[in-house]
Design a protein around this motif. Structure first.
Motif, short mmCIF file in Angstrom:
data_model
loop_
_atom_site.label_atom_id
_atom_site.label_comp_id
_atom_site.label_asym_id
_atom_site.label_seq_id
_atom_site.Cartn_x
_atom_site.Cartn_y
_atom_site.Cartn_z
N ILE A 3 0.86 -1.18 0.00
CA ILE A 3 0.00 0.00 0.00
C ILE A 3 0.89 1.23 0.00
O ILE A 3 1.69 1.42 0.93
N VAL A 4 0.78 2.06 -1.02
CA VAL A 4 1.64 3.22 -1.18
C VAL A 4 0.85 4.50 -0.96
O VAL A 4 -0.23 4.69 -1.54
N PHE A 5 1.38 5.39 -0.12
CA PHE A 5 0.81 6.72 0.07
C PHE A 5 1.67 7.71 -0.68
O PHE A 5 2.88 7.82 -0.43
N GLY A 6 1.07 8.43 -1.62
CA GLY A 6 1.87 9.34 -2.42
C GLY A 6 1.08 10.52 -2.96
O GLY A 6 -0.12 10.46 -3.14
N ASN A 103 4.69 0.34 -9.58
CA ASN A 103 4.27 -0.85 -10.33
C ASN A 103 4.13 -2.08 -9.44
O ASN A 103 3.42 -3.02 -9.79
N ALA A 104 4.81 -2.07 -8.29
CA ALA A 104 4.69 -3.19 -7.36
C ALA A 104 3.49 -3.04 -6.43
O ALA A 104 3.06 -4.01 -5.79
N ALA A 105 2.92 -1.84 -6.37
CA ALA A 105 1.85 -1.55 -5.43
C ALA A 105 0.56 -2.29 -5.79
O ALA A 105 0.22 -2.45 -6.95
N ASP A 106 -0.15 -2.72 -4.75
CA ASP A 106 -1.51 -3.25 -4.92
C ASP A 106 -2.53 -2.12 -4.76
O ASP A 106 -3.59 -2.14 -5.39
N ILE A 107 -2.20 -1.17 -3.89
CA ILE A 107 -3.07 -0.02 -3.62
C ILE A 107 -2.22 1.24 -3.59
O ILE A 107 -1.13 1.25 -3.01
N ILE A 108 -2.72 2.30 -4.21
CA ILE A 108 -2.10 3.62 -4.11
C ILE A 108 -3.12 4.56 -3.50
O ILE A 108 -4.24 4.68 -3.99
N ALA A 136 -2.28 -0.94 -9.89
CA ALA A 136 -2.80 -0.82 -8.52
C ALA A 136 -4.16 -0.14 -8.54
O ALA A 136 -4.49 0.66 -9.43
N LYS A 137 -4.95 -0.45 -7.52
CA LYS A 137 -6.22 0.25 -7.33
C LYS A 137 -5.89 1.58 -6.67
O LYS A 137 -5.17 1.63 -5.67
N VAL A 138 -6.41 2.66 -7.23
CA VAL A 138 -6.08 4.00 -6.75
C VAL A 138 -7.24 4.57 -5.93
O VAL A 138 -8.40 4.52 -6.35
N PHE A 139 -6.90 5.10 -4.75
CA PHE A 139 -7.88 5.75 -3.89
C PHE A 139 -7.46 7.21 -3.68
O PHE A 139 -6.32 7.49 -3.34
N PHE A 140 -8.40 8.10 -3.91
CA PHE A 140 -8.17 9.53 -3.65
C PHE A 140 -8.83 9.86 -2.32
O PHE A 140 -10.03 9.63 -2.13
N LEU A 141 -8.02 10.40 -1.40
CA LEU A 141 -8.45 10.61 -0.02
C LEU A 141 -8.57 12.11 0.27
O LEU A 141 -7.57 12.79 0.50
N PRO A 142 -9.80 12.67 0.25
CA PRO A 142 -9.97 14.09 0.59
C PRO A 142 -9.61 14.31 2.06
O PRO A 142 -10.24 13.73 2.94
N ASN A 143 -8.61 15.12 2.30
CA ASN A 143 -8.04 15.22 3.63
C ASN A 143 -8.01 16.67 4.12
O ASN A 143 -7.84 17.60 3.33
N ILE A 160 -14.01 13.92 -12.04
CA ILE A 160 -12.79 13.61 -12.80
C ILE A 160 -12.02 12.48 -12.14
O ILE A 160 -11.59 11.53 -12.78
N LEU A 161 -11.85 12.58 -10.81
CA LEU A 161 -11.08 11.58 -10.08
C LEU A 161 -11.75 10.21 -10.12
O LEU A 161 -11.06 9.18 -10.14
N GLU A 162 -13.07 10.19 -10.13
CA GLU A 162 -13.79 8.91 -10.15
C GLU A 162 -13.60 8.14 -11.45
O GLU A 162 -13.86 6.94 -11.50
N LYS A 163 -13.12 8.80 -12.48
CA LYS A 163 -12.82 8.11 -13.74
C LYS A 163 -11.48 7.37 -13.65
O LYS A 163 -11.18 6.52 -14.49
N ILE A 164 -10.70 7.71 -12.63
CA ILE A 164 -9.37 7.13 -12.47
C ILE A 164 -9.31 6.15 -11.31
O ILE A 164 -8.63 5.12 -11.38
N GLY A 165 -10.03 6.44 -10.24
CA GLY A 165 -9.99 5.59 -9.05
C GLY A 165 -11.20 5.83 -8.18
O GLY A 165 -12.23 6.34 -8.63
N VAL A 166 -11.07 5.49 -6.92
CA VAL A 166 -12.16 5.62 -5.95
C VAL A 166 -11.90 6.85 -5.09
O VAL A 166 -10.79 7.02 -4.57
N VAL A 167 -12.90 7.71 -4.94
CA VAL A 167 -12.81 8.84 -4.03
C VAL A 167 -13.46 8.42 -2.72
O VAL A 167 -14.64 8.08 -2.67
N THR A 168 -12.68 8.43 -1.65
CA THR A 168 -13.18 7.98 -0.35
C THR A 168 -14.02 9.09 0.30
O THR A 168 -14.10 10.21 -0.21
N LYS A 169 -14.58 8.77 1.44
CA LYS A 169 -15.23 9.80 2.24
C LYS A 169 -14.16 10.78 2.73
O LYS A 169 -12.97 10.46 2.80
N GLU A 170 -14.60 11.98 3.09
CA GLU A 170 -13.66 13.02 3.51
C GLU A 170 -13.19 12.82 4.94
O GLU A 170 -13.93 12.31 5.79
N ILE A 171 -11.96 13.25 5.19
CA ILE A 171 -11.46 13.36 6.56
C ILE A 171 -11.47 14.85 6.90
O ILE A 171 -10.78 15.64 6.26
#
Length: 207
Positions: A3-6, A103-108, A136-143, A160-171
């Motif tokens: 799991i990569v945070f970037g 490229n090795a990541a399962d989740i970004i 990898a499955k990409v998650f966008f985290l509104p923080n 726009i982001l939902e076309k690329i990955g999953v937008v999570t709930k906001e923090i």
């Protein structure tokens, strides 16, 4: 699972959420190892300070590694049957070895805010992901989202982001996140991050 945070921009909550996510998984009884690749050693320094400050025993290990050595670390980790390797990427992405990590990541997980500067850096990070054709499955985290602020482009950005990955709930913005440490996560903080982190766990298939 890796799991990569970037994100390309510092200050978007990448390192804080990396630590809090590790705490959250540990609290759920999941095996965690954190790899600090940030040039500033943010997580390593914070862990050393936390051990001096608190009586709690660490529930997981934090390692540091040079970018050039990370391929070996990933290979070694993939030989382990269980566990989650959580990687805190540097804020600056200008090293070829980072392609190996992504490229090795399962989740970004890409923490972001709705302001223009953060979205510009997030857009650049997306271009890198797409250029490398990562699987990898990409998650966008509104923080660090302020409830009192009206973000005029919010819906457009999400679409726009939902076309690329999953937008999570906001923090939401909270001093509790600013006081985060690498040894534990408080009940109040768990309530803040639960919606976003559970989305990553469930849709990312984290065990």
């Amino acid at each position: 699972m890796i799991i990569v945070f970037g994100n390309q921009k510092g200050g978007c909550g990448k390192t804080t959420n990396c630590a809090q996510f590790a705490n959250y998984l540990s609290e759920l009884g999941k095996e965690v190892l954190v790899l600090d690749l940030d040039f500033q050693r943010s997580l390593m320094d914070r862990r050393e300070e936390d051990i001096k400050t608190y009586d709690n025993e660490p529930k997981y290990e934090i390692m540091e590694a040079k970018i050039s050595d990370v391929a070996k670390v990933i290979r070694d980790f993939k030989n382990v049957d269980n566990g989650n390797l959580i990687i805190d990427l540097p804020g600056r992405i200008d090293n070829d070895a980072l392609g190996v990590i992504l490229n090795a990541a399962d989740i970004i997980v890409c923490p972001f805010r709705y302001d223009k500067f953060t979205m510009d850096s997030t857009g650049f990070f997306i271009q890198i992901i797409q250029y490398l054709k990562v699987k990898a499955k990409v998650f966008f985290l509104p923080n660090n989202i302020r409830s009192s602020v009206r973000y005029e482009t919010k819906e457009q950005i999400i679409s726009i982001l939902e076309k690329i990955g999953v937008v999570t709930k906001e923090i939401p913005q909270s001093v509790l996140m600013e006081r985060a440490n690498t040894l534990l996560i408080t009940g109040e903080c768990m309530n803040l991050v639960k919606g976003a982190y559970d989305c990553i766990i469930e849709q990312g298939g984290i065990k």
